[in-house]
Design an enzyme around this catalytic site. Structure first.
Site, short mmCIF file in Angstrom:
data_model
loop_
_atom_site.label_atom_id
_atom_site.label_comp_id
_atom_site.label_asym_id
_atom_site.label_seq_id
_atom_site.Cartn_x
_atom_site.Cartn_y
_atom_site.Cartn_z
N TYR A 90 0.77 -1.10 0.02
CA TYR A 90 0.02 -0.21 0.13
C TYR A 90 0.74 1.11 -0.02
O TYR A 90 0.55 2.18 -0.75
CB TYR A 90 -1.00 0.06 1.25
CG TYR A 90 -1.77 1.12 1.32
CD1 TYR A 90 -2.88 1.68 0.60
CD2 TYR A 90 -1.55 2.41 2.42
CE1 TYR A 90 -3.61 2.37 0.62
CE2 TYR A 90 -2.28 3.33 2.24
CZ TYR A 90 -3.61 3.53 1.60
OH TYR A 90 -4.13 4.81 1.48
N LYS A 94 1.23 4.31 -3.09
CA LYS A 94 0.94 5.69 -2.76
C LYS A 94 2.13 6.45 -3.27
O LYS A 94 2.22 7.64 -3.62
CB LYS A 94 0.50 5.87 -1.31
CG LYS A 94 -0.97 5.12 -1.00
CD LYS A 94 -1.75 5.86 -1.88
CE LYS A 94 -3.31 5.40 -1.90
NZ LYS A 94 -4.27 6.07 -2.69
N THR A 123 -13.72 5.97 6.53
CA THR A 123 -14.32 5.13 5.41
C THR A 123 -14.12 3.61 5.82
O THR A 123 -13.59 3.42 6.69
CB THR A 123 -13.51 5.47 4.14
OG1 THR A 123 -12.25 5.11 4.10
CG2 THR A 123 -13.71 7.11 3.55
#
Length: 152
Positions: A90, A94, A123
């Site tokens: 991840y 990014k 979220t």
């Protein structure tokens, strides 16, 4: 304005249909390809420069480069599993978005290109990957202080 915001976070080892590590494919390659394909449409409108925004994360600072295990093109999930670190994958996806924004900003002086960190947003992506973190924030009563909601 093109906003590259689709994303996945800390997923188990999976490949895109094209054979790329899922987070690399979704968080970076898809955005980069889309932006390159749309370049011809990014033109000056009423003295306003076109803009491309890569939604990134400050977690890109947690890795030292893009050549660490987990970011190669993988054709077999089995080869990824022993050393696969979903968080590193991840972070690197990014970082790739930040690097792409920097390169495109230099290559396309007639387009405003930026990478932004949206801050902590409550979220389902965080709830699914970091339930212990979200739970701790809610227990402490700091969830609303430290995280924005999607409408905010």
């Amino acid at each position: 304005v093109v906003v590259c915001n689709a994303g996945v976070m800390a997923t188990p080892p999976r490949l895109t249909p094209q054979g790329y590590e899922e987070q690399w494919g979704v968080n970076f390659l898809g955005h980069y390809l889309l932006v390159r394909l749309l370049k011809g449409c990014l033109t000056l409108k009423d003295t306003c420069l076109p803009r491309v925004i890569f939604v990134s994360s400050d977690t890109h600072t947690f890795c030292t480069g893009l050549s660490q295990p987990g970011m190669e093109t993988h054709r077999e999930v089995a080869s990824m599993e022993p050393s696969y670190n979903p968080f590193l994958a991840y972070y690197q996806s990014k970082l790739a978005g930040v690097c792409a924004a920097m390169v495109l900003a230099k290559q396309w002086p007639d387009v405003v290109v930026a990478a932004v960190h949206p801050g902590a947003v409550h979220t389902t992506i965080a709830a699914k990957t970091l339930p212990w973190y979200i739970g701790a924030l809610e227990k402490l009563g700091t969830s609303k202080l430290l995280q924005k909601t999607v409408p905010e």
